[in-house]
Design an enzyme around this catalytic site. Structure first.
Site, PDB file in Angstrom:
ATOM      1  CE  LYS A  48      -6.900  -5.488   7.919  1.00 20.87           C
ATOM      2  NZ  LYS A  48      -6.444  -5.751   6.587  1.00 20.87           N
ATOM      3  CB  VAL A  62      -0.971  -0.012   1.208  1.00 18.79           C
ATOM      4  CG1 VAL A  62      -1.810   1.264   1.223  1.00 18.79           C
ATOM      5  CG2 VAL A  62      -1.878  -1.235   1.144  1.00 18.79           C
ATOM      6  N   GLY A  74     -10.941  -1.106   1.149  1.00 19.19           N
ATOM      7  CA  GLY A  74      -9.879  -0.652   0.233  1.00 19.19           C
ATOM      8  C   GLY A  74     -10.219   0.653  -0.445  1.00 19.19           C
ATOM      9  N   GLY A  93      -0.734 -15.531  -5.330  1.00 19.41           N
ATOM     10  CA  GLY A  93      -0.520 -14.288  -4.576  1.00 19.41           C
ATOM     11  C   GLY A  93      -1.801 -13.579  -4.172  1.00 19.41           C
ATOM     12  CD  GLU A 144     -12.920   6.388   2.700  1.00 20.51           C
ATOM     13  OE1 GLU A 144     -13.434   7.455   3.010  1.00 20.51           O
ATOM     14  OE2 GLU A 144     -13.527   5.294   2.709  1.00 20.51           O
ATOM     15  CB  ALA A 176      10.448   5.100   8.060  1.00 13.62           C
ATOM     16  CE  LYS A 191     -10.547  -5.388   5.733  1.00 10.19           C
ATOM     17  NZ  LYS A 191     -10.495  -6.316   4.596  1.00 10.19           N
TER      18      LYS A 191
HETATM   19  N1  HSE Z   1      -6.738  -9.326   3.608  1.00 10.93           N
HETATM   20  C1  HSE Z   1      -7.747  -8.399   3.211  1.00 10.93           C
HETATM   21  C2  HSE Z   1      -8.751  -9.067   2.287  1.00 10.93           C
HETATM   22  C3  HSE Z   1      -7.190  -7.220   2.446  1.00 10.93           C
HETATM   23  O1  HSE Z   1      -8.543 -10.194   1.843  1.00 10.93           O
HETATM   24  O2  HSE Z   1      -9.760  -8.445   2.006  1.00 10.93           O
HETATM   25  C4  HSE Z   1      -6.841  -6.033   3.243  1.00 10.93           C
HETATM   26  O3  HSE Z   1      -7.835  -5.572   4.090  1.00 10.93           O
END
Ligand code: HSE
Length: 440
Positions: A105, A14, A134, A187, A129, A43, A205
């Site tokens: 989160k 991110v 996302g 991935g 946000e 950093a 969340k």
């Molecule tokens: N691991 C989370 C998901 C993504 O699969 O939705 C980041 O919040």
């Protein structure tokens, strides 16, 4: 006009997405903000790793405290993740009068009151946000767009990994483990996917959403959560025969004097908009007293979608700085001086219809034993399917029932009794059936 100076903590997926957007869309951001956003410090523990973005060597450091304490930095962007040192770094940034943006989160869910309280007390901006959904501009929709309304319920597909796995299990009739392995190889799932597939990420969340929608300070640990690991392709097929899709839902509903919250695999009627949200996509469905239903849909993870949300918060902080109107919108959307409404308590005994899958002996009288237990617990059966006589894992033939409305506690008590019957072989499996909350 002077530029706005930011410091980044964390140059992972991110972090790099955020840098990419700030660099590639520099002109459009300048046009919208009226000045430029400069990354003056960044950093990361590993400065040697190759990255898809470039930053001048002299602004890089391995020490995040240098960034937070740098007097040049006006906005600290925390993209390290996890609880510590992220929490201490953010608190220090607030103490220094800096504005903070995060997508964390886990941290928000665990330390909401402390972080939101401190930001409001210090009169600094605190954007998050990117923490839920996302790239979907959801937090702003709740805090600003729906400010006039009493929110009745918020129900979301807010874990992309689970939604991707369920979508492929549904389309290809593959087992959970097989799809998970393939998702990891490509991935799409973490090497350690436990937080995702066991429903913890969705509960974190949901805790953020509950704070925003209902002014209720909850942590994900307060929310009853189950994941998708016990689901079989047969469950998805049976659900389909009853006219449903299976989704991992995170749901909170204001019922009477409580907020009823849960994360669980659930059956969604196949005509409902949430049923069509597939793959890695997220969606959040809100019911309020003025708009009625509204749906927020988009990519719930990834460098650019989450980077988009992070940059939107950076721009919002920058606008606050430029206009001198910092602290205009309370962090949690409710004014901190007004306090928490007494009636907000968290419950997890929601009434719903249920899907129950059992493995039972293939002999006469089994159904009457099971229906007898349900009847004694005041649970009425809406429909039953027994598919063939092929034994399932652990022996027995699969019987699936849909019940009429029952409370979760009543349902789990009945299931315990059913599983104790000699004719029932193995543990039964329960899913809620999603329905629209009724107006009070
Ligand atoms: N691991 C989370 C998901 C993504 O699969 O939705 C980041 O919040």
């Amino acid at each position: 006009m002077e530029s706005i100076r930011i410091g980044l903590l964390g140059l992972g997926t991110v972090g790099c997405g955020t840098v990419d957007i700030l660099q590639r869309n520099r002109e459009v951001l300048h046009g919208r903000l009226g000045t430029t956003i400069e990354i003056v410090r960044a950093a990361d523990l590993d400065l040697k790793r190759s990255r898809p973005v470039e930053l001048p060597g002299e602004i890089l450091t391995r020490d995040p405290w240098e960034v937070v304490k740098d007097p040049e930095v006006q906005i600290v962007v925390e993209l390290i993740g996890g609880i510590e040192p992220a929490r201490s770094l953010i608190l220090e940034a607030f103490d220094q009068g800096k504005h903070v943006v995060t997508a964390n989160k886990a941290l928000l869910s665990a330390h909401w009151s402390e972080l939101a309280g401190k930001a409001d007390e210090r009169g600094v901006s605190f954007g998050f946000e990117g923490s839920v959904g996302g790239g979907i501009p959801l937090i702003r929709a709740i805090k600003l767009g729906l400010v006039a309304n009493r929110i009745r319920s918020v129900t979301g597909i807010i874990n992309g990994t689970c939604n991707y796995i369920l979508t492929r299990m549904h389309r290809e009739a593959k087992a959970f483990e097989e799809v998970l392995e393939e998702a990891q190889a490509r991935g799409f799932a973490e090497a350690d996917p436990a937080l995702d597939v066991e429903g913890v990420d969705a509960a974190q969340k949901l805790a953020v959403l509950i704070n925003l929608c209902f002014n209720a300070p909850v942590s994900h640990e307060d929310i009853l959560h189950r994941g998708i690991t016990e689901l079989t392709p047969a469950d998805l097929e049976m659900a389909g025969e009853f006219g449903f899709r299976v989704k991992l839902l995170a749901s909170a509903t204001h019922v009477g004097d409580k907020v009823e919250a849960w994360v669980s695999p659930a059956l969604v009627p196949d005509w409902h908009p949430l049923a069509t949200v597939d793959g890695v996509f997220n969606a959040v469905y809100i019911q309020d007293d003025n708009v009625g239903p509204s749906l927020y849909y988009g990519r719930g993870a990834g460098d650019l979608p989450t980077g988009s949300a992070v940059v939107s918060d950076i721009v919002s902080c920058a606008r606050d700085i430029l206009s001198g109107a910092v602290g205009r919108v309370p962090v949690g959307g409710f004014h901190p001086d007004v306090g928490k409404p007494d009636q907000v308590m968290l419950g997890n005994d929601t009434v719903s219809e249920f899907y129950v899958r059992m493995a039972a002996a293939d002999s006469p009288g089994v159904l009457s034993t099971i229906s007898g237990v349900l009847g004694r617990n005041g649970i009425s059966i809406a429909s039953v399917i027994q598919k063939g006589r092929e034994p399932v894992r652990g022996g027995g033939v699969p019987i699936v029932m849909i019940t009429h409305e029952a409370s979760y506690s009543r349902m789990t008590a009945a299931i315990e009794e059913i599983d104790a019957q000699d004719v029932v072989l193995g543990d039964s499996f329960l899913m809620r059936i999603f329905s629209e909350p009724q107006a009070p």
